[in-house]
Design an enzyme around this catalytic site. Structure first.
Site, PDB file in Angstrom:
ATOM      1  N   ASN A 179       1.592   3.160  -2.471  1.00  0.00           N
ATOM      2  CA  ASN A 179       0.827   4.265  -3.436  1.00  0.00           C
ATOM      3  C   ASN A 179      -0.542   4.762  -2.411  1.00  0.00           C
ATOM      4  O   ASN A 179      -0.913   5.773  -2.729  1.00  0.00           O
ATOM      5  CB  ASN A 179       0.258   3.604  -4.714  1.00  0.00           C
ATOM      6  CG  ASN A 179       1.589   3.421  -5.811  1.00  0.00           C
ATOM      7  OD1 ASN A 179       2.474   4.294  -5.646  1.00  0.00           O
ATOM      8  ND2 ASN A 179       1.361   2.313  -6.638  1.00  0.00           N
TER       9      ASN A 179
ATOM     10  N   MET B 227      -2.832  -6.270  -8.212  1.00  0.00           N
ATOM     11  CA  MET B 227      -2.344  -7.379  -8.977  1.00  0.00           C
ATOM     12  C   MET B 227      -3.063  -8.236  -9.257  1.00  0.00           C
ATOM     13  O   MET B 227      -2.954  -9.584  -9.472  1.00  0.00           O
ATOM     14  CB  MET B 227      -0.928  -7.914  -8.116  1.00  0.00           C
ATOM     15  CG  MET B 227      -0.351  -7.209  -7.550  1.00  0.00           C
ATOM     16  SD  MET B 227       0.793  -5.961  -8.537  1.00  0.00           S
ATOM     17  CE  MET B 227       2.028  -7.103  -8.835  1.00  0.00           C
ATOM     18  N   HIS B 228      -4.043  -7.708 -10.298  1.00  0.00           N
ATOM     19  CA  HIS B 228      -5.101  -8.528 -10.942  1.00  0.00           C
ATOM     20  C   HIS B 228      -5.494  -7.985 -12.058  1.00  0.00           C
ATOM     21  O   HIS B 228      -6.011  -6.697 -11.906  1.00  0.00           O
ATOM     22  CB  HIS B 228      -6.107  -8.924  -9.634  1.00  0.00           C
ATOM     23  CG  HIS B 228      -7.454  -9.719 -10.498  1.00  0.00           C
ATOM     24  ND1 HIS B 228      -7.520 -10.874 -10.299  1.00  0.00           N
ATOM     25  CD2 HIS B 228      -8.626  -9.259 -11.044  1.00  0.00           C
ATOM     26  CE1 HIS B 228      -8.681 -11.329 -10.611  1.00  0.00           C
ATOM     27  NE2 HIS B 228      -9.482 -10.297 -11.158  1.00  0.00           N
TER      28      HIS B 228
ATOM     29  N   GLY C 104       0.809  -1.314  -0.087  1.00  0.00           N
ATOM     30  CA  GLY C 104       0.083  -0.130  -0.048  1.00  0.00           C
ATOM     31  C   GLY C 104       0.952   1.384  -0.047  1.00  0.00           C
ATOM     32  O   GLY C 104       0.331   2.475   0.299  1.00  0.00           O
TER      33      GLY C 104
ATOM     34  N   ASN D 125      -5.337   3.117 -13.541  1.00  0.00           N
ATOM     35  CA  ASN D 125      -4.608   1.983 -12.902  1.00  0.00           C
ATOM     36  C   ASN D 125      -3.175   2.338 -12.753  1.00  0.00           C
ATOM     37  O   ASN D 125      -2.601   2.881 -13.949  1.00  0.00           O
ATOM     38  CB  ASN D 125      -4.527   0.718 -14.245  1.00  0.00           C
ATOM     39  CG  ASN D 125      -3.621  -0.185 -13.761  1.00  0.00           C
ATOM     40  OD1 ASN D 125      -3.377  -0.480 -12.445  1.00  0.00           O
ATOM     41  ND2 ASN D 125      -3.272  -0.971 -14.593  1.00  0.00           N
TER      42      ASN D 125
ATOM     43  N   HIS E 174       0.193   1.706 -12.610  1.00  0.00           N
ATOM     44  CA  HIS E 174       1.181   0.822 -12.995  1.00  0.00           C
ATOM     45  C   HIS E 174       2.461   1.586 -13.403  1.00  0.00           C
ATOM     46  O   HIS E 174       2.336   2.213 -14.621  1.00  0.00           O
ATOM     47  CB  HIS E 174       0.695  -0.091 -14.003  1.00  0.00           C
ATOM     48  CG  HIS E 174       1.622  -1.324 -14.107  1.00  0.00           C
ATOM     49  ND1 HIS E 174       1.772  -2.115 -13.247  1.00  0.00           N
ATOM     50  CD2 HIS E 174       2.679  -1.461 -15.106  1.00  0.00           C
ATOM     51  CE1 HIS E 174       2.787  -3.134 -13.684  1.00  0.00           C
ATOM     52  NE2 HIS E 174       3.162  -2.804 -14.898  1.00  0.00           N
TER      53      HIS E 174
END
Length: 184
Positions: A23, A107-108, A21, A151, A153
């Site tokens: 972020n 992560m999905h 966590g 998202n 990433h």
């Protein structure tokens, strides 16, 4: 005569996490400095031991948390599919009545089950509240669809998948293995 300032409710943010966590913590720390009035109303994890759930609970004020993992969901719901799991995650998110969803280390990879419900209002409120045991009504009329999903990433598609992507990209750059990286 001064103009009346229109009072708007805060922007409701739901954050999805899978791990420590970091972020999420940055979002929690920045909440009071956003350009708009906003608050994180739910942190949902697909990992029970995700430290981000503790970060949310320790926030001031504490942020409501929820947990739903794929394998326990499939085991508890024989015959269910991955897409049905994604739709159940979407229903949990929608019950929080978000204006924005942030995938902060989730992560999905979501399929249509999640994204379809974020893009348009369910046909019936029962699609959101069914099977939850919750005794409150989802006020879907208060939601504005589509609900944006961001998202976070820290890598270009196909590069540095998974955890610690920023650190791995930085290490690869320092070793001369890559000339650039980015975010998607």
């Amino acid at each position: 005569m001064a103009e009346a300032i229109e009072s708007r409710p805060p922007l409701r943010i739901v954050v999805l996490i899978s791990g420590s966590g970091t972020n999420l913590q940055a979002l929690i720390d920045a909440q009071n400095s956003f350009d708009v009035d906003a608050k994180i109303v739910l942190v949902l994890s697909n990992r029970k031991a995700a430290y981000g759930l503790i970060r949310a609970a320790d926030a001031s004020p504490p942020i409501r948390t929820a947990y739903l993992a794929l394998q326990p969901y499939l085991k508890a719901n024989p015959g269910s599919t991955r897409d049905e799991y994604d739709a159940e995650v979407a229903r949990i998110v929608l019950r929080a009545q978000p204006d924005l969803v942030v995938l902060a280390g989730w992560m999905h990879v979501f399929g249509d089950g999640f994204l379809n419900l974020m893009n348009k209002a369910p046909l019936r409120a029962e699609e959101v509240i069914a099977g939850t045991g919750d005794h409150h009504e989802a006020h879907l009329t208060d939601l504005s669809f589509p609900i944006p999903v961001i998202n976070l990433h820290p890598a270009l598609p196909g590069a540095f998948d998974g955890a610690q992507a920023i650190e791995r990209a930085w290490d690869a750059y320092k070793k001369g293995e890559i000339q650039h990286t980015g975010v998607m």
